[in-house]
Write a protein that holds these residues in place. Sequence first.
Motif, PDB file in Angstrom:
ATOM      1  N   GLY A 137       0.812  -1.212   0.000  1.00  0.00           N
ATOM      2  CA  GLY A 137       0.000   0.000   0.000  1.00  0.00           C
ATOM      3  C   GLY A 137       0.846   1.263   0.000  1.00  0.00           C
ATOM      4  O   GLY A 137       0.546   2.227  -0.705  1.00  0.00           O
ATOM      5  N   MET A 138       1.929   1.263   0.778  1.00  0.00           N
ATOM      6  CA  MET A 138       2.828   2.424   0.808  1.00  0.00           C
ATOM      7  C   MET A 138       3.496   2.635  -0.545  1.00  0.00           C
ATOM      8  O   MET A 138       3.591   3.771  -1.026  1.00  0.00           O
ATOM      9  CB  MET A 138       3.883   2.254   1.893  1.00  0.00           C
ATOM     10  N   PHE A 139       3.960   1.554  -1.152  1.00  0.00           N
ATOM     11  CA  PHE A 139       4.585   1.662  -2.463  1.00  0.00           C
ATOM     12  C   PHE A 139       3.610   2.247  -3.489  1.00  0.00           C
ATOM     13  O   PHE A 139       3.948   3.165  -4.236  1.00  0.00           O
ATOM     14  CB  PHE A 139       5.093   0.284  -2.937  1.00  0.00           C
ATOM     15  N   LEU A 140       2.393   1.721  -3.515  1.00  0.00           N
ATOM     16  CA  LEU A 140       1.398   2.210  -4.468  1.00  0.00           C
ATOM     17  C   LEU A 140       0.996   3.653  -4.179  1.00  0.00           C
ATOM     18  O   LEU A 140       0.767   4.435  -5.115  1.00  0.00           O
ATOM     19  CB  LEU A 140       0.178   1.294  -4.476  1.00  0.00           C
ATOM     20  N   SER A 141       0.929   4.032  -2.917  1.00  0.00           N
ATOM     21  CA  SER A 141       0.620   5.422  -2.570  1.00  0.00           C
ATOM     22  C   SER A 141       1.713   6.369  -3.054  1.00  0.00           C
ATOM     23  O   SER A 141       1.428   7.448  -3.580  1.00  0.00           O
ATOM     24  CB  SER A 141       0.434   5.580  -1.065  1.00  0.00           C
ATOM     25  N   CYS A 142       2.966   5.960  -2.884  1.00  0.00           N
ATOM     26  CA  CYS A 142       4.082   6.768  -3.390  1.00  0.00           C
ATOM     27  C   CYS A 142       3.995   6.919  -4.907  1.00  0.00           C
ATOM     28  O   CYS A 142       4.199   8.012  -5.444  1.00  0.00           O
ATOM     29  CB  CYS A 142       5.417   6.136  -3.015  1.00  0.00           C
ATOM     30  N   ALA A 143       3.687   5.831  -5.592  1.00  0.00           N
ATOM     31  CA  ALA A 143       3.553   5.879  -7.050  1.00  0.00           C
ATOM     32  C   ALA A 143       2.401   6.793  -7.457  1.00  0.00           C
ATOM     33  O   ALA A 143       2.506   7.545  -8.434  1.00  0.00           O
ATOM     34  CB  ALA A 143       3.342   4.466  -7.603  1.00  0.00           C
ATOM     35  N   LEU A 144       1.301   6.748  -6.706  1.00  0.00           N
ATOM     36  CA  LEU A 144       0.164   7.626  -7.009  1.00  0.00           C
ATOM     37  C   LEU A 144       0.531   9.096  -6.828  1.00  0.00           C
ATOM     38  O   LEU A 144       0.145   9.939  -7.643  1.00  0.00           O
ATOM     39  CB  LEU A 144      -1.034   7.271  -6.124  1.00  0.00           C
ATOM     40  N   VAL A 145       1.266   9.410  -5.773  1.00  0.00           N
ATOM     41  CA  VAL A 145       1.667  10.800  -5.549  1.00  0.00           C
ATOM     42  C   VAL A 145       2.560  11.273  -6.687  1.00  0.00           C
ATOM     43  O   VAL A 145       2.369  12.367  -7.242  1.00  0.00           O
ATOM     44  CB  VAL A 145       2.367  10.984  -4.181  1.00  0.00           C
ATOM     45  N   TYR A 146       3.541  10.456  -7.066  1.00  0.00           N
ATOM     46  CA  TYR A 146       4.440  10.857  -8.155  1.00  0.00           C
ATOM     47  C   TYR A 146       3.695  11.014  -9.470  1.00  0.00           C
ATOM     48  O   TYR A 146       3.795  12.057 -10.134  1.00  0.00           O
ATOM     49  CB  TYR A 146       5.591   9.853  -8.317  1.00  0.00           C
ATOM     50  N   GLN A 147       2.945  10.000  -9.868  1.00  0.00           N
ATOM     51  CA  GLN A 147       2.233  10.075 -11.150  1.00  0.00           C
ATOM     52  C   GLN A 147       1.187  11.191 -11.137  1.00  0.00           C
ATOM     53  O   GLN A 147       1.005  11.887 -12.133  1.00  0.00           O
ATOM     54  CB  GLN A 147       1.566   8.739 -11.474  1.00  0.00           C
ATOM     55  N   GLY A 148       0.509  11.348  -9.997  1.00  0.00           N
ATOM     56  CA  GLY A 148      -0.494  12.407  -9.904  1.00  0.00           C
ATOM     57  C   GLY A 148       0.133  13.787  -9.981  1.00  0.00           C
ATOM     58  O   GLY A 148      -0.354  14.661 -10.706  1.00  0.00           O
ATOM     59  N   ALA A 149       1.207  14.012  -9.249  1.00  0.00           N
ATOM     60  CA  ALA A 149       1.884  15.310  -9.286  1.00  0.00           C
ATOM     61  C   ALA A 149       2.424  15.593 -10.684  1.00  0.00           C
ATOM     62  O   ALA A 149       2.270  16.702 -11.212  1.00  0.00           O
ATOM     63  CB  ALA A 149       3.008  15.353  -8.257  1.00  0.00           C
ATOM     64  N   ARG A 150       3.029  14.593 -11.286  1.00  0.00           N
ATOM     65  CA  ARG A 150       3.596  14.764 -12.627  1.00  0.00           C
ATOM     66  C   ARG A 150       2.509  15.085 -13.641  1.00  0.00           C
ATOM     67  O   ARG A 150       2.648  15.987 -14.460  1.00  0.00           O
ATOM     68  CB  ARG A 150       4.337  13.481 -13.030  1.00  0.00           C
TER      69      ARG A 150
END
Length: 187
Positions: A137-150
């Motif tokens: 869940g933490m890994f996917l949340s980090c990926a969501l923040v990066y992809q979302g911000a980008r």
Amino acid sequence: MSIAKLFRLPFSGNGVWLELQRQNFSIPFLAWAVVVPLSFLPPVLLYYAGTHYGDAFLAGFADKEWRFITTILFLAELLTFFVMGWLIRAVLEGDKLEISYQDSYLLAAVAPIPLWLSSLALLVPVLAVSVVAVAVGMFLSCALVYQGARSLCHRSDNDVVTMSATYTIMAASLLAWGILMAMVWAF
């Protein structure tokens, strides 16, 4: 938007995020339709695990005041959404990345979904399953923040500034999550 597209959010570029952005969800809608219902999952499942598994799950687990703990956890999760929306905007703006308040709260509502869903692992009375689910869940949340911000800031692939902003946002998020978990064990 289909479920298949939602599953691509942590790994996709602009397409899916821009489609979400075009939906133009209001902040109150995100709070009531996404954050409140999903914020119920961890407290309810933690209450279930705490009252049904007891010390077989983890030593000292049965002796907690689960009604009080889970109520505080739920309220803290709601507060965290509003703080994280503000923080996301402040960090991105501080790094000269433009994002609207509405988009920062969209990201604040979508990013913790994997962590909320990881609480479903509490249905299995094995601590290792919960630990693995939280790590994923933490890994996917980090990926969501990066992809979302980008995507929401309209940046290109492998942008160092967006990666740096993501690191700052995730560090604050993990700190908040750690404080929430420390509260659970302190009571």
